[in-house]
Design an enzyme around this catalytic site. Structure first.
Site, PDB file in Angstrom:
ATOM      1  N   ASP A 276       6.588  18.669  -2.341  1.00  0.00           N
ATOM      2  CA  ASP A 276       7.368  18.598  -1.101  1.00  0.00           C
ATOM      3  C   ASP A 276       8.705  19.320  -1.257  1.00  0.00           C
ATOM      4  O   ASP A 276       9.097  20.137  -0.421  1.00  0.00           O
ATOM      5  CB  ASP A 276       7.647  17.129  -0.723  1.00  0.00           C
ATOM      6  CG  ASP A 276       6.370  16.324  -0.589  1.00  0.00           C
ATOM      7  OD1 ASP A 276       5.285  16.927  -0.573  1.00  0.00           O
ATOM      8  OD2 ASP A 276       6.460  15.081  -0.513  1.00  0.00           O
TER       9      ASP A 276
ATOM     10  N   GLY B 284       8.732   9.485   8.480  1.00  0.00           N
ATOM     11  CA  GLY B 284       7.591   8.618   8.161  1.00  0.00           C
ATOM     12  C   GLY B 284       6.269   9.174   8.654  1.00  0.00           C
ATOM     13  O   GLY B 284       5.307   8.435   8.845  1.00  0.00           O
TER      14      GLY B 284
ATOM     15  N   SER C  27      12.047  13.006   3.825  1.00  0.00           N
ATOM     16  CA  SER C  27      12.978  12.608   2.761  1.00  0.00           C
ATOM     17  C   SER C  27      13.255  13.772   1.808  1.00  0.00           C
ATOM     18  O   SER C  27      14.385  13.937   1.342  1.00  0.00           O
ATOM     19  CB  SER C  27      12.468  11.377   2.006  1.00  0.00           C
ATOM     20  OG  SER C  27      11.262  11.645   1.348  1.00  0.00           O
TER      21      SER C  27
ATOM     22  N   GLY D 286       4.788  11.798   7.066  1.00  0.00           N
ATOM     23  CA  GLY D 286       4.137  12.498   5.954  1.00  0.00           C
ATOM     24  C   GLY D 286       4.414  13.989   5.983  1.00  0.00           C
ATOM     25  O   GLY D 286       3.652  14.781   5.441  1.00  0.00           O
TER      26      GLY D 286
ATOM     27  N   GLU E  67      -4.244  18.084  -2.150  1.00  0.00           N
ATOM     28  CA  GLU E  67      -3.527  16.812  -1.968  1.00  0.00           C
ATOM     29  C   GLU E  67      -3.663  15.962  -3.230  1.00  0.00           C
ATOM     30  O   GLU E  67      -4.736  15.890  -3.827  1.00  0.00           O
ATOM     31  CB  GLU E  67      -4.114  16.101  -0.755  1.00  0.00           C
ATOM     32  CG  GLU E  67      -3.110  15.430   0.141  1.00  0.00           C
ATOM     33  CD  GLU E  67      -2.079  16.363   0.766  1.00  0.00           C
ATOM     34  OE1 GLU E  67      -1.032  16.613   0.111  1.00  0.00           O
ATOM     35  OE2 GLU E  67      -2.286  16.815   1.889  1.00  0.00           O
ATOM     36  N   HIS E  68      -2.538  15.377  -3.638  1.00  0.00           N
ATOM     37  CA  HIS E  68      -2.471  14.570  -4.856  1.00  0.00           C
ATOM     38  C   HIS E  68      -2.802  15.406  -6.096  1.00  0.00           C
ATOM     39  O   HIS E  68      -3.326  14.877  -7.076  1.00  0.00           O
ATOM     40  CB  HIS E  68      -3.380  13.334  -4.764  1.00  0.00           C
ATOM     41  CG  HIS E  68      -2.805  12.290  -3.849  1.00  0.00           C
ATOM     42  ND1 HIS E  68      -2.008  11.264  -4.294  1.00  0.00           N
ATOM     43  CD2 HIS E  68      -2.876  12.153  -2.508  1.00  0.00           C
ATOM     44  CE1 HIS E  68      -1.643  10.522  -3.264  1.00  0.00           C
ATOM     45  NE2 HIS E  68      -2.146  11.054  -2.164  1.00  0.00           N
TER      46      HIS E  68
ATOM     47  N   GLU F 220      13.626  10.727  -5.458  1.00  0.00           N
ATOM     48  CA  GLU F 220      12.450   9.952  -5.007  1.00  0.00           C
ATOM     49  C   GLU F 220      12.014   8.979  -6.104  1.00  0.00           C
ATOM     50  O   GLU F 220      11.642   7.845  -5.822  1.00  0.00           O
ATOM     51  CB  GLU F 220      11.278  10.874  -4.663  1.00  0.00           C
ATOM     52  CG  GLU F 220      11.542  11.873  -3.561  1.00  0.00           C
ATOM     53  CD  GLU F 220      11.421  11.290  -2.153  1.00  0.00           C
ATOM     54  OE1 GLU F 220      10.957  10.152  -2.005  1.00  0.00           O
ATOM     55  OE2 GLU F 220      11.823  12.012  -1.217  1.00  0.00           O
TER      56      GLU F 220
ATOM     57  N   SER G  89       7.446  15.071   4.939  1.00  0.00           N
ATOM     58  CA  SER G  89       8.512  15.225   3.948  1.00  0.00           C
ATOM     59  C   SER G  89       9.918  15.225   4.515  1.00  0.00           C
ATOM     60  O   SER G  89      10.749  16.050   4.125  1.00  0.00           O
ATOM     61  CB  SER G  89       8.304  16.502   3.135  1.00  0.00           C
ATOM     62  OG  SER G  89       7.122  16.396   2.432  1.00  0.00           O
TER      63      SER G  89
HETATM   64  C1  GLA Z   1       3.542  12.953  -1.185  1.00  0.00           C
HETATM   65  C2  GLA Z   1       4.282  13.246  -2.481  1.00  0.00           C
HETATM   66  C3  GLA Z   1       3.865  14.609  -3.053  1.00  0.00           C
HETATM   67  C4  GLA Z   1       2.357  14.731  -3.145  1.00  0.00           C
HETATM   68  C5  GLA Z   1       1.696  14.306  -1.843  1.00  0.00           C
HETATM   69  C6  GLA Z   1       0.201  14.252  -1.956  1.00  0.00           C
HETATM   70  O1  GLA Z   1       3.913  13.836  -0.172  1.00  0.00           O
HETATM   71  O2  GLA Z   1       5.674  13.250  -2.257  1.00  0.00           O
HETATM   72  O3  GLA Z   1       4.475  14.810  -4.303  1.00  0.00           O
HETATM   73  O4  GLA Z   1       1.864  14.021  -4.237  1.00  0.00           O
HETATM   74  O5  GLA Z   1       2.145  13.039  -1.403  1.00  0.00           O
HETATM   75  O6  GLA Z   1      -0.317  15.525  -2.144  1.00  0.00           O
END
Ligand code: GLA
Length: 381
Positions: free
Chosen positions: A164, A115, A121, A117, A30-31, A153, A119
């Site tokens: 995503d 919303g 969008s 998380g 993540e991130h 985005e 994805s």
């Molecule tokens: C969101 C962003 C991704 C990624 C995640 C965290 O989903 O769109 O690009 O950075 O957060 O892993």
């Protein structure tokens, strides 16, 4: 017949082209996508469906959201909020790129929560661009579509990485995608869970990355890598950073920034570890890593919130194999790895305690791993 299939047959059977665009989960990593890292996402069996019809007479493109009962005209509407904003951004970029397209009517419906998380969008943009690409014979590759959707985005204000969109475009049934975000290449890893199951629990704290510190985290990570590169000549990216290097630039960082850098280095290790454990089918080890990632995201990287922390604590108390907040953070879902046999029971205990403690009713979303964006032929279903 499932509800979504009934709806599809009712609403989209006249369309000339139907595209199915799934959401995604992320097992771990993540991130890391905007830090040239490795991530381990997968597409899921919940999706947005877009029905396209070329307009013979109409001059402008219209998009109708059946779920929201709203129609927009991409050339002439004032409504540039919510879901509509993504279409305005797509068409703005198309204009800038001078990409010609014939006017269409597009109808959208979905069984993918917004919303949460997962994805929605990315699914919306990738699905729409995939459909336009087919109809207008632009010849864009899947990677090009993913990058275009990422640009959308950025236009909206979320400086996200590519995970995503990549997962939405490249998902494959029963496979996780080990994505190298630096080289934009991937390999598939089997994700057959056999007697285990994945459940998302939506905290129902709206995950909305515009206006959250998401972009700040990205800036911090850029600051850290550039401080490390000033010190070491031969560090091309985060992929080569070691723990001690983050410590060595501590002087240039706040205490929080330093912790955030340490999280990134440790998460790199966890992704490598989990990809190997997935191949060995060592689910217990993966579960443990999920809890560690949550701890890192909450305490070090600081992108969790009380409610997702609570869901993970409740999962731990109930001996769920592994759980963590998933996605960008600041709300949204937790991902939970459970034994199939006891899953239902444990999920019930977790969700009712969550409701008692917060007054919020969470949603439970069982997920299976599905294919990426593709054309859907209704008659084949
Ligand atoms: C969101 C962003 C991704 C990624 C995640 C965290 O989903 O769109 O690009 O950075 O957060 O892993």
């Amino acid at each position: 017949m499932s509800d979504i299939l009934k709806k599809l047959k009712l609403e989209l059977s006249d369309a000339t082209l139907i595209v199915r665009a799934p959401g995604r989960i992320n097992i771990i990593g993540e991130h890391l996508d905007y830090n040239d890292g490795f991530v381990l996402p997968a597409a899921i069996d919940k999706a947005i469906y877009l029905g396209f019809t070329k307009k013979e007479n109409g001059k402008t493109t219209t998009i109708e959201s059946i779920d929201f009962d709203e129609t927009i005209d991409v050339e002439n509407t004032d409504n540039t909020n919510g879901w509509a904003a993504y279409f305005f951004a797509v068409h703005k970029i198309l204009k800038e790129k001078e990409m010609w397209h014939s006017p269409i009517a597009c109808k959208i419906l979905s069984d993918l929560p917004v919303g949460a998380g997962i994805s929605s969008s990315a699914a919306l943009c990738c699905g729409y661009l995939f459909g336009l690409n087919e109809l207008n014979e632009w010849g864009l590759t899947r990677l090009e579509i993913a990058k275009f959707a990422q640009q959308v985005e950025h236009e909206i204000g979320v400086n996200c990485g590519l995970m995503d969109q990549y997962a939405v475009m490249f998902g494959l049934k029963d496979k996780a995608i080990l994505l190298d975000c630096k080289n934009e290449t991937h390999q598939y890893v089997d994700l057959r869970l056999r007697n285990k199951a994945l459940f998302l629990i939506n905290s129902n704290i709206k995950h909305e990355l515009v206006g959250t510190p998401y972009n700040d985290r990205r800036r911090t990570c850029e600051k850290i890598i550039s401080a490390i590169q000033d010190r070491y000549e031969d560090i091309p990216s985060w992929q080569n950073v070691k723990h001690h290097m983050v410590d060595e630039v501590k002087l240039h960082l706040t205490a929080n920034e330093h912790q955030q850098g340490i999280y990134v280095v440790e998460e790199f290790q966890r992704v490598k570890f989990c990809a190997a454990k997935l191949i060995e089918l060592n689910v217990t080890a993966i579960g443990k890593a999920l809890y560690e990632t949550h701890e890192g995201l909450s305490k070090q990287f600081q992108v969790s919130c009380d409610e997702t922390d609570l869901l993970v604590a409740l999962a731990k108390q109930n001996e769920v194999l592994g759980a963590r907040m998933m996605g960008g953070g600041f709300g949204g879902c937790t991902i939970n790895l459970l034994d199939k046999k006891t899953a239902q029971n444990k999920i019930e205990v977790i969700t009712s305690s969550y409701q008692q403690k917060t007054g919020i009713t969470p949603d439970v979303i069982p997920v299976n791993i599905g294919n990426g964006v593709d054309i859907l032929i209704l008659d084949n279903l």
